[in-house]
Design an enzyme around this catalytic site. Structure first.
Site, short mmCIF file in Angstrom:
data_model
loop_
_atom_site.label_atom_id
_atom_site.label_comp_id
_atom_site.label_asym_id
_atom_site.label_seq_id
_atom_site.Cartn_x
_atom_site.Cartn_y
_atom_site.Cartn_z
N LYS A 124 0.84 -1.20 0.00
CA LYS A 124 0.00 0.00 0.00
C LYS A 124 0.88 1.25 0.00
CE LYS A 124 -3.86 -2.31 2.32
NZ LYS A 124 -4.51 -2.67 3.59
N GLN A 139 -4.69 -1.29 9.79
CA GLN A 139 -4.61 -2.62 9.20
C GLN A 139 -5.22 -3.67 10.13
OE1 GLN A 139 -3.65 -3.27 6.07
NE2 GLN A 139 -3.94 -5.46 6.27
N ASP A 174 -11.13 3.09 4.48
CA ASP A 174 -11.45 1.67 4.50
C ASP A 174 -12.95 1.43 4.48
OD1 ASP A 174 -9.68 -0.45 4.41
OD2 ASP A 174 -9.01 -0.20 6.48
N1 GUN Z 1 -6.85 -6.72 6.22
C1 GUN Z 1 -7.16 -7.43 5.10
N2 GUN Z 1 -7.77 -6.63 4.21
C2 GUN Z 1 -7.85 -5.40 4.77
C3 GUN Z 1 -8.39 -4.15 4.31
O1 GUN Z 1 -8.93 -4.00 3.22
N3 GUN Z 1 -8.26 -3.12 5.18
C4 GUN Z 1 -7.69 -3.26 6.41
N4 GUN Z 1 -7.62 -2.19 7.19
N5 GUN Z 1 -7.19 -4.40 6.86
C5 GUN Z 1 -7.27 -5.45 6.03
#
Ligand code: GUN
Length: 276
Positions: A49, A93, A116
């Protein structure tokens, strides 16, 4: 059978974003990612990311907090980022360590910075049919289906997995597109029969190569959200070799939904900047 190529669509979306960002004079949109602990899968996602956000031209920062960070300290970090002028999107995350109340954390992120889409306000808006920030993986799935002009209206969509990150928001997103949606989970009776009835099957259950051709209706569209690590290899929930013989469209793993999730995160971050 056609491949739903998430890698190349993600690249195309990021190139469009790069052009848009290059036209912004002054400070660029900012994305802050918070990672608590050092779960190896999360480490990989977060690094990706950060790398792609920078490549496109975002201001990108990652806050790596130790595994034993208290809930209060995490809340303080979020509060600081909520108030930071140079940060437009905040992502915590998942999963978080067990001693932290995930709900409390999801409530703490400012809804206008919640790229998110996990804040109750944003999930509520999605459920009410006027979304603002849509969770990135479901948004990526819908974008990929639209890119390949897969018809959704009136189709039967079967989703495997009811997580807050994928299954639940995806169900609402597809419902908003007039699909007839079935959400399956670990207590579902006769999973195979449910799958066999699907025009569009989306698996996010995390069982390596569990879904083979016997689960699939001839001509179905099959989306694999599974990312399972087996002997250094990444394997989806779908047994690609067998299912691809029956499916009309199928996503590969890797190169399907994974890259789409990041593209949607970056789009959401630009949107957060524009809302501000
Ligand atoms: N863990 C797995 N996929 C995601 C996501 O799209 N966002 C976040 N914050 N954590 C994740």
């Amino acid at each position: 059978m056609k491949i739903l190529d998430g890698s190349s669509l993600s690249k195309k979306i990021r190139e469009t974003l790069r052009k848009k960002l290059s036209k912004i004079s002054g400070p660029k949109p900012g994305l802050a990612v918070i990672l608590v602990g050092s779960d190896p899968a999360s480490e990989i996602y977060v690094s990706k990311k950060e790398k792609l956000a920078k490549e496109v031209g975002f201001h990108s920062e990652v806050h790596r907090l130790p595994k034993d960070t208290s809930q209060n300290d995490l809340l303080k970090c979020i509060e600081t980022l909520n108030g930071a002028q140079n940060i437009h999107g905040i992502l915590v995350q998942m999963p978080l360590p067990k001693h932290i109340d995930t709900q409390a954390i999801l409530h703490a992120v400012l809804p206008n910075k919640d790229v998110d889409g996990f804040h109750p306000t944003n999930l509520g808006r999605l459920m009410m049919g006027h979304p603002r920030f849509v969770p990135c993986t479901p948004a990526g799935i819908l974008r990929l289906l639209k890119e390949y002009q897969v018809e959704i209206s009136g189709k039967k969509a079967v989703i495997l997995g009811r997580s807050l990150i994928v299954g639940k928001p995806l169900a609402h997103l597809l419902l908003n597109e007039n699909a007839t949606v079935t959400l399956c989970h670990s207590k579902t009776k006769n999973l195979k029969a449910e799958c066999q009835s699907a025009d569009i099957l989306i698996s996010a259950m995390g069982k390596p190569a569990h879904i083979d051709a016997s689960f699939i209706k001839e001509g179905a569209v099959v989306i694999d959200v599974g990312i399972n690590r087996m002997n250094q290899k990444i394997i989806g929930d779908i047994d690609f070799n067998s299912v691809s013989k029956k499916a009309s469209f199928i996503t590969p793993v890797p190169g399907g939904i994974g890259p789409m999730t990041i593209a949607m995160l970056l789009e959401n971050t630009l949107k957060a900047f524009e809302i501000k």
